[in-house]
Write a protein that holds these residues in place. Structure first.
Motif, PDB file in Angstrom:
ATOM      1  N   ARG A   1       0.935  -1.446   0.116  1.00 49.66           N
ATOM      2  CA  ARG A   1      -0.096  -0.051  -0.131  1.00 49.66           C
ATOM      3  C   ARG A   1       0.703   1.202   0.215  1.00 49.66           C
ATOM      4  NH1 ARG A   1      -5.524  -1.038   1.240  1.00 49.66           N
ATOM      5  NH2 ARG A   1      -5.660  -3.060   2.000  1.00 49.66           N
ATOM      6  N   GLN A   2       2.181   1.169  -0.430  1.00 52.43           N
ATOM      7  CA  GLN A   2       3.130   2.259  -0.379  1.00 52.43           C
ATOM      8  C   GLN A   2       3.550   2.580  -1.747  1.00 52.43           C
ATOM      9  OE1 GLN A   2       5.822   1.105   2.704  1.00 52.43           O
ATOM     10  NE2 GLN A   2       4.696   2.318   4.098  1.00 52.43           N
ATOM     11  N   GLY A   3       3.023   2.166  -2.671  1.00 54.25           N
ATOM     12  CA  GLY A   3       3.445   2.163  -4.126  1.00 54.25           C
ATOM     13  C   GLY A   3       3.675   3.661  -4.587  1.00 54.25           C
ATOM     14  N   CYS A   4       4.719   3.914  -5.410  1.00 57.21           N
ATOM     15  CA  CYS A   4       4.923   5.111  -5.943  1.00 57.21           C
ATOM     16  C   CYS A   4       3.869   5.364  -7.193  1.00 57.21           C
ATOM     17  CB  CYS A   4       6.163   5.566  -6.189  1.00 57.21           C
ATOM     18  SG  CYS A   4       6.898   4.623  -7.775  1.00 57.21           S
ATOM     19  N   GLY A   5       4.238   6.521  -7.676  1.00 56.02           N
ATOM     20  CA  GLY A   5       3.429   6.869  -9.171  1.00 56.02           C
ATOM     21  C   GLY A   5       3.892   6.152 -10.249  1.00 56.02           C
ATOM     22  N   ARG A   6       5.059   5.537 -10.172  1.00 52.66           N
ATOM     23  CA  ARG A   6       5.419   4.303 -11.228  1.00 52.66           C
ATOM     24  C   ARG A   6       5.879   3.105 -10.843  1.00 52.66           C
ATOM     25  NH1 ARG A   6       4.257   8.701 -12.901  1.00 52.66           N
ATOM     26  NH2 ARG A   6       5.299   9.968 -14.624  1.00 52.66           N
ATOM     27  N   ALA A   7       5.053   2.603  -9.495  1.00 59.94           N
ATOM     28  CA  ALA A   7       5.572   1.392  -8.829  1.00 59.94           C
ATOM     29  C   ALA A   7       5.813   0.184  -9.708  1.00 59.94           C
ATOM     30  CB  ALA A   7       4.374   1.165  -7.825  1.00 59.94           C
ATOM     31  N   THR A   8       5.317  -0.013 -10.598  1.00 57.55           N
ATOM     32  CA  THR A   8       5.442  -0.905 -11.576  1.00 57.55           C
ATOM     33  C   THR A   8       5.721  -0.787 -13.271  1.00 57.55           C
ATOM     34  OG1 THR A   8       2.979  -1.453 -12.129  1.00 57.55           O
ATOM     35  CG2 THR A   8       3.765  -2.629 -10.196  1.00 57.55           C
ATOM     36  N   GLY A   9       6.114   0.549 -13.150  1.00 58.73           N
ATOM     37  CA  GLY A   9       6.733   0.868 -14.313  1.00 58.73           C
ATOM     38  C   GLY A   9       8.072   0.467 -14.539  1.00 58.73           C
ATOM     39  N   TYR A  10       8.674   0.441 -15.414  1.00 55.78           N
ATOM     40  CA  TYR A  10       8.233   0.369 -16.899  1.00 55.78           C
ATOM     41  C   TYR A  10       8.155  -0.855 -17.390  1.00 55.78           C
ATOM     42  CZ  TYR A  10       8.570   5.432 -16.054  1.00 55.78           C
ATOM     43  OH  TYR A  10       8.547   6.709 -15.682  1.00 55.78           O
ATOM     44  N   ALA A  11       7.284  -1.042 -18.538  1.00 56.20           N
ATOM     45  CA  ALA A  11       7.285  -2.471 -18.981  1.00 56.20           C
ATOM     46  C   ALA A  11       8.359  -3.070 -19.542  1.00 56.20           C
ATOM     47  CB  ALA A  11       6.268  -2.569 -19.872  1.00 56.20           C
ATOM     48  N   GLU A  12       9.265  -2.582 -20.046  1.00 57.26           N
ATOM     49  CA  GLU A  12      10.559  -3.107 -20.515  1.00 57.26           C
ATOM     50  C   GLU A  12      11.769  -3.574 -19.502  1.00 57.26           C
ATOM     51  OE1 GLU A  12      10.977   1.395 -20.814  1.00 57.26           O
ATOM     52  OE2 GLU A  12       9.261  -0.045 -21.138  1.00 57.26           O
ATOM     53  N   SER A  13      11.284  -2.987 -18.248  1.00 55.75           N
ATOM     54  CA  SER A  13      12.362  -3.593 -16.902  1.00 55.75           C
ATOM     55  C   SER A  13      11.462  -4.654 -16.453  1.00 55.75           C
ATOM     56  CB  SER A  13      12.521  -2.212 -16.304  1.00 55.75           C
ATOM     57  OG  SER A  13      12.912  -1.253 -16.730  1.00 55.75           O
TER      58      SER A  13
ATOM     59  N   THR B   1       8.880  13.302  -7.678  1.00 55.09           N
ATOM     60  CA  THR B   1       9.448  13.117  -6.212  1.00 55.09           C
ATOM     61  C   THR B   1       8.202  13.204  -5.495  1.00 55.09           C
ATOM     62  OG1 THR B   1       9.320  15.769  -6.184  1.00 55.09           O
ATOM     63  CG2 THR B   1      11.249  14.467  -6.714  1.00 55.09           C
ATOM     64  N   ASP B   2       6.785  12.786  -6.069  1.00 56.33           N
ATOM     65  CA  ASP B   2       5.765  12.697  -4.932  1.00 56.33           C
ATOM     66  C   ASP B   2       5.993  11.352  -4.279  1.00 56.33           C
ATOM     67  OD1 ASP B   2       4.576  15.276  -5.556  1.00 56.33           O
ATOM     68  OD2 ASP B   2       2.994  14.729  -6.796  1.00 56.33           O
ATOM     69  N   LEU B   3       5.639  11.407  -2.971  1.00 61.37           N
ATOM     70  CA  LEU B   3       5.614  10.145  -2.147  1.00 61.37           C
ATOM     71  C   LEU B   3       4.178   9.947  -2.017  1.00 61.37           C
ATOM     72  CD1 LEU B   3       8.226  11.002   0.467  1.00 61.37           C
ATOM     73  CD2 LEU B   3       8.358   9.846  -1.460  1.00 61.37           C
ATOM     74  N   LEU B   4       3.826   8.705  -2.485  1.00 63.49           N
ATOM     75  CA  LEU B   4       2.358   8.328  -2.639  1.00 63.49           C
ATOM     76  C   LEU B   4       2.222   7.111  -1.816  1.00 63.49           C
ATOM     77  CD1 LEU B   4       1.667   9.041  -6.278  1.00 63.49           C
ATOM     78  CD2 LEU B   4       1.437  10.715  -4.493  1.00 63.49           C
TER      79      LEU B   4
ATOM     80  N   LEU C   1       8.605  -0.772  -6.888  1.00 64.58           N
ATOM     81  CA  LEU C   1       9.156   0.520  -6.244  1.00 64.58           C
ATOM     82  C   LEU C   1       7.898   1.303  -5.362  1.00 64.58           C
ATOM     83  CD1 LEU C   1      11.485   2.621  -6.084  1.00 64.58           C
ATOM     84  CD2 LEU C   1      10.375   3.845  -7.897  1.00 64.58           C
ATOM     85  N   ASP C   2       8.361   1.353  -4.021  1.00 63.08           N
ATOM     86  CA  ASP C   2       7.479   2.144  -2.930  1.00 63.08           C
ATOM     87  C   ASP C   2       7.915   3.480  -2.721  1.00 63.08           C
ATOM     88  OD1 ASP C   2       5.772   0.073  -2.403  1.00 63.08           O
ATOM     89  OD2 ASP C   2       6.705  -0.673  -0.756  1.00 63.08           O
ATOM     90  N   SER C   3       7.025   4.211  -2.105  1.00 65.96           N
ATOM     91  CA  SER C   3       7.522   5.601  -1.742  1.00 65.96           C
ATOM     92  C   SER C   3       6.769   5.836  -0.280  1.00 65.96           C
ATOM     93  CB  SER C   3       6.947   6.609  -2.575  1.00 65.96           C
ATOM     94  OG  SER C   3       5.543   6.451  -2.884  1.00 65.96           O
ATOM     95  N   PRO C   4       7.500   5.027   0.721  1.00 59.58           N
ATOM     96  CA  PRO C   4       7.074   5.462   1.957  1.00 59.58           C
ATOM     97  C   PRO C   4       7.381   6.794   2.420  1.00 59.58           C
ATOM     98  CG  PRO C   4       8.982   3.888   2.124  1.00 59.58           C
ATOM     99  CD  PRO C   4       8.422   4.301   0.659  1.00 59.58           C
ATOM    100  N   PRO C   5       7.221   7.424   3.626  1.00 59.70           N
ATOM    101  CA  PRO C   5       7.461   8.609   4.055  1.00 59.70           C
ATOM    102  C   PRO C   5       9.255   8.988   3.831  1.00 59.70           C
ATOM    103  CG  PRO C   5       5.869   7.878   5.381  1.00 59.70           C
ATOM    104  CD  PRO C   5       6.188   6.744   4.617  1.00 59.70           C
ATOM    105  N   GLN C   6       9.641   8.006   4.074  1.00 56.43           N
ATOM    106  CA  GLN C   6      11.231   7.932   4.171  1.00 56.43           C
ATOM    107  C   GLN C   6      12.015   8.097   2.765  1.00 56.43           C
ATOM    108  OE1 GLN C   6       9.490   5.454   5.398  1.00 56.43           O
ATOM    109  NE2 GLN C   6       9.482   5.933   7.463  1.00 56.43           N
ATOM    110  N   GLY C   7      11.122   7.939   1.894  1.00 60.71           N
ATOM    111  CA  GLY C   7      11.711   8.041   0.501  1.00 60.71           C
ATOM    112  C   GLY C   7      11.345   6.898  -0.228  1.00 60.71           C
TER     113      GLY C   7
END
Length: 450
Positions: free
Chosen positions: A44-56, A437-440, A71-77
């Protein structure tokens, strides 16, 4: 199905390079909806591109475990995370943090070597790349010391060679000349080495390539698929876009088109094998998906076209003489989804039994507005059990007009892993945010495609 409709369908499958989409031929078509796999909530801490990009590539099945990275984005970064699923019991491991990322573009690419050691790269958005290897085979719970290499890199694609040499591609940005895609390698026990500039934009300034890599079954032939995205300015994002393909018979040393004619490096849209041309200046937007190669050595590539409020998702296969078979998967949409945009991010994979699976994003058209990460985005999949003559459709995500489900990342072979009959798919639940840089607190899901 009558002979006339069969003829139309065959014509659609064999469209020429850059030809039209399959619109307007849907009145008599049918599609069988398969049961979607149940989605498991990883985070529940995924960022705005948590599962992007398809080629990776972010999913590896090895032995009785499937390992996934996002890729998560908790309050720590921004944090690169990994979890593993026991395929016998269905149980998931605790979440492991592999390392930090610079922003929401710093997500991971994952592969595995012949002994089962996992390898992961991550972190940069115009910075050096970070790399780690798992401490034990088939175990993502602990990782060796982090190493850094390169400069001003973004968007890694990672595969592992027959001798366990790692091969990586990544975009390289410059302040004073056109941007490129660099090819790097790391022989077992050695340092990362830059091999070559593989692709190059024809124009200075911002460029994007969406390149993906895949081995042939001989583990020597390396295939590349990409979309050149050139000439962006304050009034247009990507005035020129070119979907293209190259293949290397010797693991990335030399490159040719599908008919064997040579291509000099760094390749540009003028020297690659072009499948489609577009861009803002052509009123035709193109996006590339991640490619794969079937057990017979024939690659499959997938890309989307969008123009005039309509779209098509094209699965293309080369014939070896410079011609390509093309199938527009919008042909197989059920009636309730016709009229929606079927687009990349997308990917194609071939299971261990040779079946074809394609992931895609499906979204409602919005006049004059971007649908990037907007509510109404959903994740879909197509599956063929007859060599690509027909496909079944399934909606992977749960319909939700208030939350985007998007950025599908499909399990693919990266060298020593085999794709199971029920491949895995990662996707993000939630929006892109306003800034990199948004933490979501987005949701991150894993689904097994039935």
């Amino acid at each position: 199905m009558g002979g006339r409709r069969l003829a139309r369908r065959e014509a659609l499958r064999r469209l020429g390079a850059g030809a039209g989409l399959g619109w307007g031929w849907g009145s008599g078509r049918t599609a069988v909806a398969a049961d979607p796999g149940r989605s498991f909530l990883l985070s529940r801490q995924g960022c705005g591109r948590a599962t992007g990009y398809a080629e990776s590539n972010k999913i590896v099945t090895w032995g009785h475990r499937t390992h996934v990275a996002w890729l998560d984005s908790p309050p720590q970064g921004f944090r690169v995370r990994v979890r593993s699923r026991d395929r016998h019991t269905g149980e998931w491991s605790p979440t492991v943090t592999v390392g930090d990322a610079f922003d929401n573009h710093g997500g991971p690419a994952l592969t595995v070597d012949s002994a089962g050691y996992l390898h992961i790269v991550y972190f940069p958005h115009h910075h050096p790349m970070c790399y780690r290897r798992s401490r034990r085979p088939g175990d993502a719970s602990e990782w060796e010391e982090e190493l850094r290499f390169g400069g001003r890199l973004t968007y890694p694609t990672l595969v592992c060679g027959a001798d366990d040499t790692l091969v990586l591609s990544a975009r390289r940005s410059f302040t004073d000349r056109p941007w490129e895609v660099e090819l790097w390698e790391r022989p077992p026990g050695a340092r990362w080495q830059r091999r070559s500039a593989l692709l190059r934009s024809r124009h200075p300034g911002y460029s994007h390539f969406q390149e993906s890599l895949a081995w042939g079954p001989d583990h020597r032939t390396l295939h590349l698929f990409c979309r050149f995205h050139e000439r962006s300015d304050s009034r247009a994002y990507g005035r020129l876009q070119t979907v293209a393909y190259l293949v290397s018979p010797d693991g990335g040393r030399t490159w040719t088109r599908s008919d064997g004619s040579s291509a000099s490096l760094p390749a540009t849209p003028d020297s690659t094998e072009v499948l489609a041309r577009g861009g803002v200046d052509h009123n035709r937007l193109l996006r590339a998906g991640a490619l794969s190669v079937d057990p017979d050595g024939r690659p499959g590539v997938v890309y989307s076209t969008e123009e005039g409020g309509r779209s098509g998702l094209i699965l293309a296969r080369p014939n070896g003489d410079g011609s390509w078979d093309r199938t527009d998967l919008s042909w197989f949409l059920p009636a309730k989804f016709r009229g929606r945009l079927l687009l990349a991010p997308a990917g194609v994979t071939f299971t261990s039994g040779g079946e074809t699976v394609v992931s895609a994003q499906i979204e409602p058209p919005v006049d004059g507005a971007s649908t990037w990460g907007g509510p109404g985005n959903e994740v879909a999949a197509f599956r063929s059990r007859d060599g690509g003559r027909s496909f079944t459709f399934s909606l992977v995500s749960r319909l939700d007009g208030n939350r985007a489900h998007w950025l599908p990342n499909l399990e693919r072979a990266t060298g020593h892993n085999r794709v199971p009959e029920k491949p895995g798919l990662l996707y993000t639940g939630g929006g892109p945010g306003a800034k990199n840089t948004d933490l979501l607190s987005n949701q991150v899901f894993f689904s097994t495609l039935l």
